[in-house]
Enzyme design. Structure first.
Site, PDB file in Angstrom:
ATOM      1  N   SER A  22       3.707  43.106  43.790  1.00  0.00           N
ATOM      2  CA  SER A  22       3.667  41.854  44.503  1.00  0.00           C
ATOM      3  C   SER A  22       2.654  41.919  45.464  1.00  0.00           C
ATOM      4  CB  SER A  22       5.211  41.731  45.001  1.00  0.00           C
ATOM      5  OG  SER A  22       6.262  41.828  43.820  1.00  0.00           O
ATOM      6  N   THR A  67      13.389  43.852  46.439  1.00  0.00           N
ATOM      7  CA  THR A  67      13.508  44.619  45.432  1.00  0.00           C
ATOM      8  C   THR A  67      14.237  45.844  45.885  1.00  0.00           C
ATOM      9  OG1 THR A  67      11.976  45.718  43.837  1.00  0.00           O
ATOM     10  CG2 THR A  67      11.273  46.093  46.014  1.00  0.00           C
ATOM     11  N   LYS A  71      18.573  44.409  46.338  1.00  0.00           N
ATOM     12  CA  LYS A  71      18.977  43.178  45.447  1.00  0.00           C
ATOM     13  C   LYS A  71      20.216  42.693  45.464  1.00  0.00           C
ATOM     14  CE  LYS A  71      15.807  42.677  42.001  1.00  0.00           C
ATOM     15  NZ  LYS A  71      15.061  42.876  40.716  1.00  0.00           N
ATOM     16  N   ASP A  83      23.986  29.878  42.179  1.00  0.00           N
ATOM     17  CA  ASP A  83      24.871  30.172  41.140  1.00  0.00           C
ATOM     18  C   ASP A  83      24.442  31.150  40.201  1.00  0.00           C
ATOM     19  OD1 ASP A  83      26.688  28.308  41.984  1.00  0.00           O
ATOM     20  OD2 ASP A  83      26.338  26.909  40.445  1.00  0.00           O
ATOM     21  N   ASN A  92      16.643  38.291  44.159  1.00  0.00           N
ATOM     22  CA  ASN A  92      15.097  38.923  44.243  1.00  0.00           C
ATOM     23  C   ASN A  92      14.173  38.011  45.277  1.00  0.00           C
ATOM     24  OD1 ASN A  92      14.518  36.752  42.567  1.00  0.00           O
ATOM     25  ND2 ASN A  92      13.383  37.892  41.135  1.00  0.00           N
ATOM     26  N   ASP A 108      14.615  36.561  38.207  1.00  0.00           N
ATOM     27  CA  ASP A 108      14.109  37.467  36.896  1.00  0.00           C
ATOM     28  C   ASP A 108      14.540  36.896  35.664  1.00  0.00           C
ATOM     29  OD1 ASP A 108      13.154  39.577  38.731  1.00  0.00           O
ATOM     30  OD2 ASP A 108      15.196  40.575  38.846  1.00  0.00           O
ATOM     31  N   GLY A 137      20.955  46.522  36.292  1.00  0.00           N
ATOM     32  CA  GLY A 137      20.654  45.175  37.133  1.00  0.00           C
ATOM     33  C   GLY A 137      19.836  44.357  36.513  1.00  0.00           C
ATOM     34  N   ALA A 138      18.752  44.609  35.848  1.00  0.00           N
ATOM     35  CA  ALA A 138      17.862  43.726  35.116  1.00  0.00           C
ATOM     36  C   ALA A 138      18.437  43.416  34.035  1.00  0.00           C
ATOM     37  CB  ALA A 138      16.545  44.533  34.927  1.00  0.00           C
ATOM     38  N   LEU A 223      10.825  45.390  29.319  1.00  0.00           N
ATOM     39  CA  LEU A 223      10.725  45.214  31.011  1.00  0.00           C
ATOM     40  C   LEU A 223       9.798  46.125  31.570  1.00  0.00           C
ATOM     41  CD1 LEU A 223      13.102  42.931  30.227  1.00  0.00           C
ATOM     42  CD2 LEU A 223      14.162  43.732  32.187  1.00  0.00           C
ATOM     43  N   GLY A 246       6.285  43.707  29.604  1.00  0.00           N
ATOM     44  CA  GLY A 246       7.048  43.390  30.773  1.00  0.00           C
ATOM     45  C   GLY A 246       6.081  42.793  31.971  1.00  0.00           C
TER      46      GLY A 246
HETATM   47  P1  NAP Z   1      18.983  50.241  36.906  1.00  0.00           P
HETATM   48  O1  NAP Z   1      19.909  49.182  37.289  1.00  0.00           O
HETATM   49  O2  NAP Z   1      18.848  51.515  37.686  1.00  0.00           O
HETATM   50  O3  NAP Z   1      19.416  50.277  35.288  1.00  0.00           O
HETATM   51  C1  NAP Z   1      18.518  51.432  34.517  1.00  0.00           C
HETATM   52  C2  NAP Z   1      18.992  51.337  33.056  1.00  0.00           C
HETATM   53  O4  NAP Z   1      18.302  52.423  32.438  1.00  0.00           O
HETATM   54  C3  NAP Z   1      20.454  51.486  32.897  1.00  0.00           C
HETATM   55  O5  NAP Z   1      20.796  50.925  31.468  1.00  0.00           O
HETATM   56  C4  NAP Z   1      20.493  52.846  32.600  1.00  0.00           C
HETATM   57  O6  NAP Z   1      21.635  53.398  31.831  1.00  0.00           O
HETATM   58  C5  NAP Z   1      19.366  53.103  31.882  1.00  0.00           C
HETATM   59  N1  NAP Z   1      18.600  54.576  31.674  1.00  0.00           N
HETATM   60  C6  NAP Z   1      17.963  55.359  32.819  1.00  0.00           C
HETATM   61  N2  NAP Z   1      17.832  56.464  32.198  1.00  0.00           N
HETATM   62  C7  NAP Z   1      18.257  56.626  31.058  1.00  0.00           C
HETATM   63  C8  NAP Z   1      18.147  57.733  30.153  1.00  0.00           C
HETATM   64  N3  NAP Z   1      17.509  58.853  30.599  1.00  0.00           N
HETATM   65  N4  NAP Z   1      18.632  57.419  28.888  1.00  0.00           N
HETATM   66  C9  NAP Z   1      19.395  56.332  28.623  1.00  0.00           C
HETATM   67  N5  NAP Z   1      19.329  55.218  29.400  1.00  0.00           N
HETATM   68  C10 NAP Z   1      19.133  55.419  30.674  1.00  0.00           C
HETATM   69  O7  NAP Z   1      17.491  49.461  36.893  1.00  0.00           O
HETATM   70  P2  NAP Z   1      16.968  48.004  36.589  1.00  0.00           P
HETATM   71  O8  NAP Z   1      16.774  47.224  37.840  1.00  0.00           O
HETATM   72  O9  NAP Z   1      18.052  47.290  35.670  1.00  0.00           O
HETATM   73  O10 NAP Z   1      15.429  48.397  35.838  1.00  0.00           O
HETATM   74  C11 NAP Z   1      15.632  48.619  34.565  1.00  0.00           C
HETATM   75  C12 NAP Z   1      13.868  48.537  34.355  1.00  0.00           C
HETATM   76  O11 NAP Z   1      13.517  47.264  34.008  1.00  0.00           O
HETATM   77  C13 NAP Z   1      13.136  49.464  35.130  1.00  0.00           C
HETATM   78  O12 NAP Z   1      11.995  50.088  34.387  1.00  0.00           O
HETATM   79  C14 NAP Z   1      12.302  48.584  36.069  1.00  0.00           C
HETATM   80  O13 NAP Z   1      11.105  48.712  36.342  1.00  0.00           O
HETATM   81  C15 NAP Z   1      12.266  47.123  34.789  1.00  0.00           C
HETATM   82  N6  NAP Z   1      12.147  45.968  35.726  1.00  0.00           N
HETATM   83  C16 NAP Z   1      11.145  45.022  35.011  1.00  0.00           C
HETATM   84  C17 NAP Z   1      10.999  43.525  35.600  1.00  0.00           C
HETATM   85  C18 NAP Z   1       9.931  43.079  35.327  1.00  0.00           C
HETATM   86  O14 NAP Z   1       9.757  41.818  35.910  1.00  0.00           O
HETATM   87  N7  NAP Z   1       9.005  43.431  34.208  1.00  0.00           N
HETATM   88  C19 NAP Z   1      12.021  43.481  36.274  1.00  0.00           C
HETATM   89  C20 NAP Z   1      13.182  44.288  36.623  1.00  0.00           C
HETATM   90  C21 NAP Z   1      13.194  45.426  36.252  1.00  0.00           C
HETATM   91  P3  NAP Z   1      22.814  54.079  32.667  1.00  0.00           P
HETATM   92  O15 NAP Z   1      23.796  52.812  33.046  1.00  0.00           O
HETATM   93  O16 NAP Z   1      23.478  54.917  31.568  1.00  0.00           O
HETATM   94  O17 NAP Z   1      22.397  54.795  33.761  1.00  0.00           O
END
Ligand code: NAP
Length: 279
Positions: A22, A67, A71, A83, A92, A108, A137-138, A223, A246
């Protein structure tokens, strides 16, 4: 006391925060539009979040991005929560209002949709069911945005199934939960397929989904943006699908905050992408 107008300050609060793109992005836009202002990374431990956030306006900050890992916690600190941020359960983008109140929003989901519309212009959420891999979260922001944009059904699978069940109970009957092991069946007949897991990111295993039955009409997006072209996207492209990386989501989610803080709606274009990629 001084009569000089303050130079607006903004930044990103995380822990850690050094990896954040960012500052590069907002710094590029500030230079591109010749605006006065600064955008800096601020590493804040969870225990200090409330105190730091309440102090920032006194230092000339007009707002900040939030971040990982703050969040969700920031919703308890903000005075006004939109909302959509309340529905997603995370924010965010903060705006420090002139009346002293802290306004929290989540951009997001709009960033996710804007990225798809920019890079797959024929795509519409209403084209058919969407498959969402992951329930973190995403995923919550993606599900909220897809529903708002008109997706008729959202199929979710997550390694930890109860997390996906929470999304179903929070977002309603259009959300259907499948087993993680059923992902290749789940994506059949979907117009949109989204990886919201962190699988495929540098340092993590690849996301492995059998795409043998995917239609080439499907728009597939990830993503993850480090790397830009994940194995999942490369395999979808090999099946003839339209793929969207992403990075554009990251750029689009940043635009509303920049506009509110610095008074200029920034362009999200190829020059912006290159500025972030080359940093
Ligand atoms: P988070 O809340 O920690 O969620 C992680 C997700 O990945 C959960 O569904 C988790 O499953 C799964 N996961 C992790 N390791 C795994 C594995 N070994 N096998 C299967 N599933 C696995 O993270 P988040 O904030 O949602 O972010 C997720 C991704 O999106 C990250 O890579 C982040 O950088 C990206 N992102 C990108 C943007 C963008 O602007 N492009 C914005 C936000 C996020 P479990 O529930 O089983 O642990």
């Amino acid at each position: 006391m001084t009569d000089h107008p303050r130079i607006p300050l903004a930044g990103v609060l995380g822990h850690p925060v050094a990896h954040s793109r960012s500052p590069v992005l907002h710094g590029y836009w500030l230079r591109r539009y010749g605006l006065k202002g600064y955008y800096i990374p601020i590493d804040v431990a969870p225990a200090d979040l409330g105190h730091v956030v309440r102090t920032l306006p006194q230092m000339g900050f007009v707002g900040v991005n939030i971040t990982i890992p703050h969040k969700e916690a920031i919703l308890e600190i903000a005075d006004i929560v939109t909302d959509r941020a309340a529905l997603i359960g995370a924010a965010n983008t903060l705006i420090f209002r002139a009346d002293g109140r802290i306004h929290a929003d989540n951009t997001d989901g709009t960033g996710f949709i804007a990225n798809l519309r920019q890079h797959a212009p024929h795509w519409a959420a209403s084209d058919g069911p969407a498959a969402v891999l992951g329930a973190g979260g995403a995923a919550r922001a993606v599900v909220a945005a897809l529903l708002e944009a008109g997706a008729p059904e959202i199929r979710i699978c997550n390694r930890t199934r109860p997390r996906a069940e929470v999304l179903r109970s929070d977002f309603g009957a259009k959300v259907v939960v499948d087993d993680w092991t059923q992902s290749s069946h789940m994506i059949q007949g979907c117009a949109t397929v989204v990886n919201t897991t962190s699988l495929g990111m540098v340092g993590k295993p690849d996301l492995l989904v059998n795409l043998d039955y995917i239609s080439p009409q499907t728009v597939v997006t990830d993503l993850v943006y480090t790397p830009l072209n994940t194995r999942f996207l490369a395999e979808a492209a090999a099946k003839g699908c339209t793929i969207v990386d992403g990075l554009g989501m990251l750029l689009h989610q940043a635009a509303p905050g920049f506009e509110r803080w610095f008074g200029q709606r920034p362009e999200v274009d190829e020059a912006t992408r290159q500025a972030v990629l080359s940093a």
